[in-house]
Scaffold this motif. Structure first.
Motif, PDB file in Angstrom:
ATOM      1  N   PHE A  83       0.965   6.095   7.397  1.00 36.80           N
ATOM      2  CA  PHE A  83       0.153   5.031   7.995  1.00 36.80           C
ATOM      3  C   PHE A  83       0.466   4.872   9.483  1.00 36.80           C
ATOM      4  O   PHE A  83       1.548   5.221   9.950  1.00 36.80           O
TER       5      PHE A  83
ATOM      6  N   ASN B   6      -6.863   8.559  -1.682  1.00 39.27           N
ATOM      7  CA  ASN B   6      -5.862   8.201  -2.696  1.00 39.27           C
ATOM      8  C   ASN B   6      -6.194   6.843  -3.324  1.00 39.27           C
ATOM      9  O   ASN B   6      -5.340   6.183  -3.879  1.00 39.27           O
TER      10      ASN B   6
ATOM     11  N   ALA C 215       8.915   6.804  -9.682  1.00 37.48           N
ATOM     12  CA  ALA C 215       7.572   7.220 -10.091  1.00 37.48           C
ATOM     13  C   ALA C 215       7.580   8.573 -10.788  1.00 37.48           C
ATOM     14  O   ALA C 215       6.740   8.846 -11.629  1.00 37.48           O
TER      15      ALA C 215
ATOM     16  N   ARG D 159      -1.706   9.778  -7.173  1.00 38.59           N
ATOM     17  CA  ARG D 159      -1.299   9.319  -5.840  1.00 38.59           C
ATOM     18  C   ARG D 159      -0.032  10.021  -5.381  1.00 38.59           C
ATOM     19  O   ARG D 159       0.162  10.244  -4.189  1.00 38.59           O
ATOM     20  N   ALA D 160       0.827  10.348  -6.340  1.00 40.84           N
ATOM     21  CA  ALA D 160       2.049  11.049  -5.992  1.00 40.84           C
ATOM     22  C   ALA D 160       1.733  12.422  -5.397  1.00 40.84           C
ATOM     23  O   ALA D 160       2.515  12.978  -4.642  1.00 40.84           O
TER      24      ALA D 160
ATOM     25  N   PHE E 169       9.824   0.439   3.608  1.00 42.80           N
ATOM     26  CA  PHE E 169      10.286  -0.723   2.859  1.00 42.80           C
ATOM     27  C   PHE E 169      11.450  -1.345   3.628  1.00 42.80           C
ATOM     28  O   PHE E 169      12.531  -0.769   3.729  1.00 42.80           O
TER      29      PHE E 169
ATOM     30  N   ALA F  92      -1.691   6.606 -10.667  1.00 43.04           N
ATOM     31  CA  ALA F  92      -0.371   6.615 -10.040  1.00 43.04           C
ATOM     32  C   ALA F  92       0.136   8.054  -9.922  1.00 43.04           C
ATOM     33  O   ALA F  92       0.683   8.446  -8.891  1.00 43.04           O
TER      34      ALA F  92
ATOM     35  N   LEU G   9      -6.848   3.944  -2.233  1.00 41.69           N
ATOM     36  CA  LEU G   9      -6.462   2.630  -1.718  1.00 41.69           C
ATOM     37  C   LEU G   9      -7.735   1.824  -1.485  1.00 41.69           C
ATOM     38  O   LEU G   9      -7.712   0.607  -1.440  1.00 41.69           O
TER      39      LEU G   9
ATOM     40  N   GLU H 192       0.835  -1.209   0.000  1.00 40.89           N
ATOM     41  CA  GLU H 192       0.000   0.000   0.000  1.00 40.89           C
ATOM     42  C   GLU H 192       0.862   1.248   0.000  1.00 40.89           C
ATOM     43  O   GLU H 192       0.570   2.220  -0.697  1.00 40.89           O
ATOM     44  N   ALA H 193       1.941   1.214   0.783  1.00 41.95           N
ATOM     45  CA  ALA H 193       2.839   2.370   0.825  1.00 41.95           C
ATOM     46  C   ALA H 193       3.448   2.597  -0.554  1.00 41.95           C
ATOM     47  O   ALA H 193       3.596   3.739  -1.003  1.00 41.95           O
ATOM     48  N   ALA H 194       3.795   1.512  -1.244  1.00 47.07           N
ATOM     49  CA  ALA H 194       4.375   1.640  -2.582  1.00 47.07           C
ATOM     50  C   ALA H 194       3.370   2.271  -3.529  1.00 47.07           C
ATOM     51  O   ALA H 194       3.698   3.171  -4.304  1.00 47.07           O
ATOM     52  N   ARG H 195       2.122   1.824  -3.447  1.00 42.05           N
ATOM     53  CA  ARG H 195       1.093   2.414  -4.299  1.00 42.05           C
ATOM     54  C   ARG H 195       0.869   3.873  -3.937  1.00 42.05           C
ATOM     55  O   ARG H 195       0.665   4.721  -4.802  1.00 42.05           O
ATOM     56  N   ALA H 196       0.920   4.147  -2.624  1.00 50.27           N
ATOM     57  CA  ALA H 196       0.632   5.501  -2.170  1.00 50.27           C
ATOM     58  C   ALA H 196       1.676   6.512  -2.641  1.00 50.27           C
ATOM     59  O   ALA H 196       1.377   7.689  -2.777  1.00 50.27           O
ATOM     60  N   ILE H 197       2.922   6.071  -2.911  1.00 48.84           N
ATOM     61  CA  ILE H 197       3.890   7.035  -3.446  1.00 48.84           C
ATOM     62  C   ILE H 197       3.896   7.019  -4.974  1.00 48.84           C
ATOM     63  O   ILE H 197       4.788   7.575  -5.597  1.00 48.84           O
ATOM     64  N   GLY H 198       2.886   6.371  -5.556  1.00 44.05           N
ATOM     65  CA  GLY H 198       2.715   6.495  -7.002  1.00 44.05           C
ATOM     66  C   GLY H 198       3.403   5.422  -7.824  1.00 44.05           C
ATOM     67  O   GLY H 198       3.543   5.571  -9.034  1.00 44.05           O
ATOM     68  N   LEU H 199       3.861   4.344  -7.201  1.00 41.65           N
ATOM     69  CA  LEU H 199       4.431   3.252  -7.986  1.00 41.65           C
ATOM     70  C   LEU H 199       3.289   2.398  -8.540  1.00 41.65           C
ATOM     71  O   LEU H 199       2.338   2.111  -7.836  1.00 41.65           O
TER      72      LEU H 199
END
Ligand SMILES: Nc1ncnc2c1ncn2[C@@H]1O[C@H](COP(=O)(O)OP(=O)(O)OP(=O)(O)O)[C@@H](O)[C@H]1O
Ligand SMILES: [Mg+2]
Lengths: 223, 266
Positions: free
Chosen positions: B107, B72, B129, B100-101, B113, B97, B74, A124-131
């Motif tokens: 969270f 966004n 991105a 979302r940027a 990561f 995408a 999700l 979700e974090a990856a999607r949230a930064i636009g990946l």
């Protein structure tokens, strides 16, 4: 006791070398195909997920012997598909193909168990930064999934090493074929012959287990 | 209004409660959302102005996280519309995408990561991105990490950091994308008490720099210090909204009074 003559009369090492080659090529191709399948199974596209699931269910539940016999008799015998102009080499590559498509299903499942070690929140974090899905999978999910799947992937490699003997069903001259041949000619040394082959595989397989165990500990993602 | 890439400096004081806020940046109109038979968002209308800080508060299960996550995408919505900076939220694919940027998200569980260093966590989005040059992304990331107070942790892995530090990295990671609005979903509720303030301080700083923010939190201190408006949700509805002082001292609805009495007696 002419135990030593076993090795001079028969090319035992040569036969093991064939199994090592079968394993080597099938392992590389199965890793690639299995990764593609795993990506399909976690993708947001329903038809891709369906295709991946169907493939795994089908291939995982078909006996390997049937797959390899199909590759040789079906693909080559019936459809005339050849993977090499050399007669023996052709059987070799058809068997590699059979081993690959079968073990790819297991690689896919091992990788999925690795994917399950990655918290959903990171996707979700990856999607949230636009990946997008591709970048998220390649940069965030899969690198961690591989590290979490080293042990199960090692198990697949161990199974593959032993399963490479099924290539005898595809007319590849490898250890299990030679085993049968040797017992026919030297029934007096049957027990010794069995021990030679059993020991040969133990020597091949044990290091894989040891290596993947230590690798999986070293690569584990700290959370 | 079209080029607000460089935000106007709002001055050092906290943004005033009303009056000087910009045009709407986030607009939810008649948003409905179900999880199966459960109606989690009931016809939500909510507008967040540019530069505004909105705190969402409400009992567990009232739909606060879901509301945040629809902004966004999700979570998808069943009906209604969500408009960000004049553009409707796109369905899927590249457009989504890109959008979302523009919406940063932080969270409750940090979600850094785990296999990448702190610095890489912050540069990954801009490089992959947005196609920012690596050296530029690194320079910007270092700036942001300094700003949230973890500049000296850049080479570490997330697991080597405390919760408070991880959450500040997560804020830097979101900021690195240059978002127009930041969403926070209970950013401090997974933290040990002594780490809550270091994260809240960063958020107050952001608010004072004019960032538009939507924050789900029960930290009344933060709401009082930084929010322009408190929105109280219960059972998927916005029950009432007011400036923090009014809401905390004189809530109008029975449900809000009831909720406040519960969190205050703790
Ligand atoms: N993925 C999901 N599938 C089904 N139901 C869900 C899902 N996510 C949330 N819900 C339900 O939707 C309702 C609203 O959930 P939500 O997480 O938005 O509440 P919340 O206000 O954030 O609560 P909390 O304060 O506990 O975080 C809850 O009843 C929850 O159980
Ligand atoms: Mg929540």
């Amino acid at each position: 006791m002419d135990f030593g003559s076993l090795f001079s009369e028969f090319d035992v090492l040569g036969a093991f070398w064939v199994n090592i080659q079968l394993t080597f090529f099938a392992a590389i191709f199965a890793l690639v195909l299995g990764t593609v399948l795993a990506v399909m199974r976690i993708s947001p596209v329903p038809s891709l997920r369906w295709a991946g699931t169907t493939y795994v269910t089908l291939l995982r539940n078909t006996p390997l012997t049937v797959i390899i016999v199909f590759c040789v008799l079906g693909l080559w015998g019936q459809l005339g598909i050849t993977l090499s102009s050399d007669f023996q080499r052709n059987f070799f590559w058809l068997s590699v193909l059979g081993l690959t498509v079968y073990h790819a299903a297991f690689v896919c499942e091992a990788l999925r168990s690795g994917v399950n070690t990655v918290p959903v929140g990171q996707a979700e974090a990856a999607r949230a930064i636009g990946l997008g899905f591709g970048d998220s999978a390649r940069l965030v999910i899969l690198p961690q999934a591989f590290r979490g799947a080293v042990a199960p992937l090692g198990n697949v490699l161990i199974a593959l090493t032993k399963n490479s003997t099924v290539a005898a069903a595809g007319s590849v001259a490898e250890t299990s074929g030679l085993l049968k041949q040797m017992i026919e000619f030297r029934p007096d040394l049957m027990v010794a012959i069995f021990l030679v082959f059993a020991f040969g595989f133990v020597i091949l397989v044990v290091p894989i287990g040891v290596a993947t165990t230590s690798l999986s500990r070293r690569l584990a993602v700290a959370r | 209004m079209a080029d607000l890439a460089t935000e106007p400096d709002p001055g050092p004081e906290p943004a005033p409660a009303h009056g000087e806020l910009g045009p709407p940046l986030v607009e939810l109109r008649g948003v409905d959302k179900h999880f199966g038979a459960l109606h989690v968002l009931k016809h939500i209308d909510l507008t967040v102005a540019r530069g505004e800080v909105v705190v969402i508060i409400g009992p567990s299960g009232s739909g606060k996280s879901t509301l945040c996550r629809t902004i966004n995408r999700l979570e998808t919505i069943d009906s209604g519309s969500i408009v960000i900076d004049g553009r409707e939220l796109p369905e899927e694919g590249r457009e989504l995408a890109r959008l979302r940027a523009e919406v940063g998200m932080v969270f409750q569980s940090f979600n850094l990561f785990a296999h990448r260093t702190v610095l890489e966590n912050v540069t990954l989005g801009p490089i992959k991105a947005k196609g920012v040059k690596k050296s530029d992304a690194v320079a910007r990331a270092r700036e942001l990490l300094d700003r949230v107070g973890v500049g000296n942790q850049a080479a570490k892995l997330p697991a080597q950091l405390s919760g408070g530090q991880q959450q500040r990295v997560a804020i830097a990671r979101a900021l690195a994308m240059g978002p127009k609005v930041m969403l926070f979903d209970e950013p401090t509720s997974a933290l040990d008490p002594e780490m809550i303030n270091e994260v809240l301080d960063v958020m107050v700083g952001l608010a004072r720099d004019g960032m538009t923010m939507l924050v789900v939190t029960h930290e009344m201190g933060f709401a009082r210090r930084a929010a322009n408006r408190v929105v109280f949700m219960d059972a998927g509805e916005i029950v009432e909204q007011a400036d923090p002082e009014t809401f905390f001292t004189a809530p109008r609805s029975e449900r809000a009074r009831d909720f406040l009495s519960k969190i205050l007696t703790h």
